[in-house]
Write an enzyme that holds these catalytic residues in place. Structure first.
Site, PDB file in Angstrom:
ATOM      1  N   ASP A   1     -48.475  -7.697  21.935  1.00 52.75           N
ATOM      2  CA  ASP A   1     -49.091  -8.970  21.574  1.00 52.75           C
ATOM      3  C   ASP A   1     -50.132  -9.372  22.627  1.00 52.75           C
ATOM      4  OD1 ASP A   1     -49.582 -11.516  20.501  1.00 52.75           O
ATOM      5  OD2 ASP A   1     -47.491 -11.842  19.999  1.00 52.75           O
TER       6      ASP A   1
ATOM      7  N   HIS B   1     -40.033 -16.122  19.115  1.00 48.69           N
ATOM      8  CA  HIS B   1     -41.324 -15.595  19.591  1.00 48.69           C
ATOM      9  C   HIS B   1     -42.286 -16.785  19.574  1.00 48.69           C
ATOM     10  CE1 HIS B   1     -44.558 -12.398  19.647  1.00 48.69           C
ATOM     11  NE2 HIS B   1     -45.250 -13.394  19.140  1.00 48.69           N
TER      12      HIS B   1
ATOM     13  N   CYS C   1     -52.710 -13.588  17.775  1.00 53.11           N
ATOM     14  CA  CYS C   1     -52.983 -12.814  16.566  1.00 53.11           C
ATOM     15  C   CYS C   1     -54.465 -12.884  16.231  1.00 53.11           C
ATOM     16  CB  CYS C   1     -52.141 -13.383  15.423  1.00 53.11           C
ATOM     17  SG  CYS C   1     -52.554 -12.716  13.805  1.00 53.11           S
TER      18      CYS C   1
HETATM   19 ZN    ZN Z   1     -47.304 -13.255  18.640  1.00 51.43          ZN
END
Ligand code: ZN
Length: 300
Positions: free
Chosen positions: A14, A204, A237
């Site tokens: 990530d 998360h 993201c």
């Molecule tokens: Zn994430």
């Protein structure tokens, strides 16, 4: 004995996926090995996705081959499709992260799939990973909302029920947009934890609106014992406008230690990895603690 909180390091996946400056594979391997040495026992090391989609993860196989694996550490990878499951298995990955977005609109952007299709696809991927003997973590992205208002707590609960029915080994709820607040976290966990029973629930969290650590605090008090964090607070993201990093590993661990929880993670050793990455990228990272010298940390 104080309560153990488990840290899952997601900074290599990530944290780096949006970085356009390629980080050398050898440096990724060094960072993973140093995070292992820092006491982290679950590390998401890469994602097996198409290199055109995420160029930074094009070296997934080489990263997996280069790390010094310890038997007591779980090295996981994120995958999106059957090809990803197969590549991860071939690379020796035993723990796989599969997820769907609770937001139909986000799923269409991020995975080119509406919710119904994503649910069916998810079940197929779980079966495939199981056939390889992999442990599966089932994730729900945008579990606390998306910019298009198409996510409700009832929908998230229904998806959680479906994941659990498929026999996932852990259930991850992702605040991909960083829209969660502590009240939402408490309410969601009050419903999800009893549903999950013995299956660990992982949160998360992204710190997009500055509520990351407040959400961690609300969650530990509500009984959640596992968190995804990223060293230096990296992450976000590509398909979420204004996305910001995950809650920083060292900041989270520092807070948990101050509250009397145990993590087994050495704050300063993680901070050193963040300083290394800041050096590689040539700019500061979002995290706070890594910017301080060891003497100025507030660890117990
Ligand atoms: Zn994430």
């Amino acid at each position: 004995m104080s309560k153990m909180i488990h840290i899952v390091e997601v900074g290599l996946r990530d944290g780096l996926q949006r970085e356009t400056v390629p980080i050398p594979t050898a440096d990724k391997i060094r960072m993973i090995d140093r995070l292992t040495a820092a006491g982290i026992r679950q590390i998401q090391v890469t994602s097996f996705v198409h290199p055109k989609l995420v160029p930074q993860m094009a070296d997934a196989e080489a990263v997996c081959a280069g790390i010094q694996r310890r038997p007591d550490v779980r090295y996981s990878a994120l995958v999106l499709n059957a090809k990803g499951v197969e590549r991860a298995h071939a690379a020796g990955i035993t723990d796989i992260d599969l997820s769907i977005s609770a937001s139909d609109a986000h799923g269409r952007k991020n995975a080119n799939m509406g919710l119904q299709e994503a649910v069916a696809h998810f079940a197929e991927m779980v079966a495939l990973a199981r056939s390889y003997g992999m442990r599966v973590r089932g994730g729900i992205q945008c579990a606390f909302g998306y910019y298009v208002d198409d996510v409700t707590p009832d929908l998230v609960l229904e998806l959680a029920r479906q994941h659990l029915a498929l026999g996932v080994d852990s259930l991850a709820l992702a605040d991909s947009t960083g829209m969660a607040n502590p009240a939402q976290i408490r309410a969601m966990l009050a419903s999800v934890l009893p549903l999950a029973g013995d299956v660990p629930v992982v949160l998360h969290l992204h710190d997009t609106r500055g509520m990351g650590l407040a959400n961690v605090l609300a969650a530990v008090e509500a009984g959640c014992a596992t968190f995804d964090t990223a060293f230096g607070g990296m992450g976000g993201c590509n398909f979420i406008e204004g996305a910001a990093g995950n809650v920083p590993t060292e900041d989270t661990v520092n807070m948990l230690h101050a509250l009397g929880y145990t993590t087994g993670v050495d704050v300063e050793q993680v901070a050193q990895v963040s300083r290394m990455l800041a050096g590689l990228l040539g700019r500061p990272l979002p995290g706070k603690l890594y910017q301080l010298t060891e003497e100025r940390h507030n660890t117990g």
